[in-house]
Design an enzyme around this catalytic site. Structure first.
Site, PDB file in Angstrom:
ATOM      1  CB  CYS A  85      -0.763   0.116   1.184  1.00 47.43           C
ATOM      2  SG  CYS A  85      -2.098  -1.165   1.250  1.00 47.43           S
ATOM      3  CG  HIS A 141      -6.653   1.546  -0.143  1.00 43.47           C
ATOM      4  ND1 HIS A 141      -5.330   1.944  -0.591  1.00 43.47           N
ATOM      5  CD2 HIS A 141      -6.493   0.653   0.850  1.00 43.47           C
ATOM      6  CE1 HIS A 141      -4.427   1.428   0.130  1.00 43.47           C
ATOM      7  NE2 HIS A 141      -5.043   0.691   1.018  1.00 43.47           N
TER       8      HIS A 141
END
Length: 384
Positions: A87, A337
């Site tokens: 991430c 995301h």
């Protein structure tokens, strides 16, 4: 060593929920239009693009950055490298590009990330001869014998460890959506977005009611507080920035975001969402900057629980005094995301909030993300 690199352009795609808006668009086809738009944005500089650095987590391999650069028409001379910090990949790519410029090896680099969860290949371990392969959803973030929780369960554990209750999580999720809807209606996303297949708006942001969110069941741990409503969705998207030397920026006379410093740290893999706390603390200590001096903060909102645990520890109040300072136009809870891209999305948001809005020179911005496996990445920027 050369002077600090400067971001002079930043773009992103609209962000789509996986299996919806961009369900058939591969990661390179998300990234290529962004790279092409950035190349046009900085063509006036008259300098060649020397590399493309892209973060990606779940793509098909084959050096996504090179494939995307060719797809964007940047030319055969532009190479490309793909990085994986999960991430944090998009932000890590920007830091890597910055290091090349700071070291005077390059003068203009495009960096960011792309993720297409919708088209990510299925993965499997080869079985013994004659036996079928064994599919798996993700690679391990740690070796055997170390904690390796799924991200939802890890967010639940962090909420419990830091005392972040369900009510605050739901309030924060509602705020993220409300801010993103307001920003969209005010046109604050328009200059940063490159349309994909005719779509020019993020798919997910919508006005939510906390009373509705409060009725949702726990999503990961029975009786827990982390739900689908206060978690970010799995998403598709791409984002990137152009970093140049200060010499090139000054000669062109354009404003930008100087990359003052960047930090990547490790933390307890059992609580990976905690990573931004030691990363930001080390960054501030290294630069001698206090949190009070930072005008704009962008944190990857993987979960409301994780975001609030981090902001609490850093002395920020995003539901109160710092509402317009932390993710002022909403974050990943509302926008989505896209794992490999999201670290570059937050930098693109900083560029819009500070440079496109005309913030005065010296204004500081902070971008940070937590990373599966127990990492934190953070970067400090300054308007020039």
């Amino acid at each position: 060593m050369g002077e600090a690199p400067v971001i002079v352009a930043a773009r992103r795609t609209p962000i789509g929920t996986a299996a919806h808006a961009f369900k058939a668009v591969t990661a390179d086809r998300l990234a290529a239009p962004v790279l092409g738009a950035l190349a046009r944005d900085v063509a006036f500089l008259g300098a060649p693009i020397e590399d493309v650095v892209l973060g990606n987590c779940m793509g098909p391999g084959g050096n996504l950055a090179r494939v995307s650069a060719l797809g964007a028409g940047l030319g055969e001379a532009v190479p490309g490298v793909t990085v994986d910090r999960q991430c944090g990949s998009g932000l890590a790519a920007i830091l890597m590009a910055g290091q090349a410029i700071r070291g005077e090896e390059m003068e203009l680099v495009i960096a960011g990330g792309a993720e297409s969860a919708s088209t990510a290949p299925l993965r499997a371990h080869r079985g013994p001869a004659g036996e079928p392969a064994v599919p798996y959803e993700r690679a391990p973030f740690t070796p055997e014998g170390h904690p390796d929780p799924d991200m939802g369960a890890a967010a639940e554990a962090l909420a419990g460890a830091c005392g972040v209750d369900r009510d605050r999580q739901d309030r924060y999720a509602c705020e993220s959506h409300a801010k993103a809807v307001a920003a969209r209606e005010a046109g604050r996303f328009e200059e940063e977005i490159v349309p994909i297949e005719g779509r020019a708006q993020d798919q997910r942001p919508r006005l939510l009611r906390q009373a509705s969110l409060s009725r949702l069941p726990a999503a990961f741990v029975h009786g827990g507080s982390v739900t689908a409503g206060n978690s970010s969705p799995i998403s598709d998207g791409a984002a990137a920035v152009v970093l140049v030397s200060e010499r090139l920026r000054a000669a062109a006379g354009v404003p930008g975001l100087r990359l003052r410093a960047g930090v990547v740290v490790g933390c307890d893999p059992a609580l990976p969402g905690w990573g931004p706390v030691p990363a930001v603390r080390r960054l501030l200590g290294r630069t001698g900057v206090s949190m009070e001096r930072i005008a704009a903060v962008e944190i990857v909102e993987a979960f409301a629980a994780q975001t609030l645990a981090v902001t609490d520890a850093l002395g920020l109040d995003p539901l109160g005094a710092d509402r317009d300072r932390v993710c002022a136009d909403g974050g990943a809870l509302a926008l989505g995301h896209p794992w490999g891209a999201t670290g570059a999305v937050v930098v693109t948001r900083l560029f819009t909030r500070l440079v496109r809005s005309g913030a005065s020179p010296g204004t500081l911005g902070l971008a940070t993300a937590a990373v599966g496996g127990g990492l934190g990445v953070a970067a400090l920027f300054e308007v020039v």
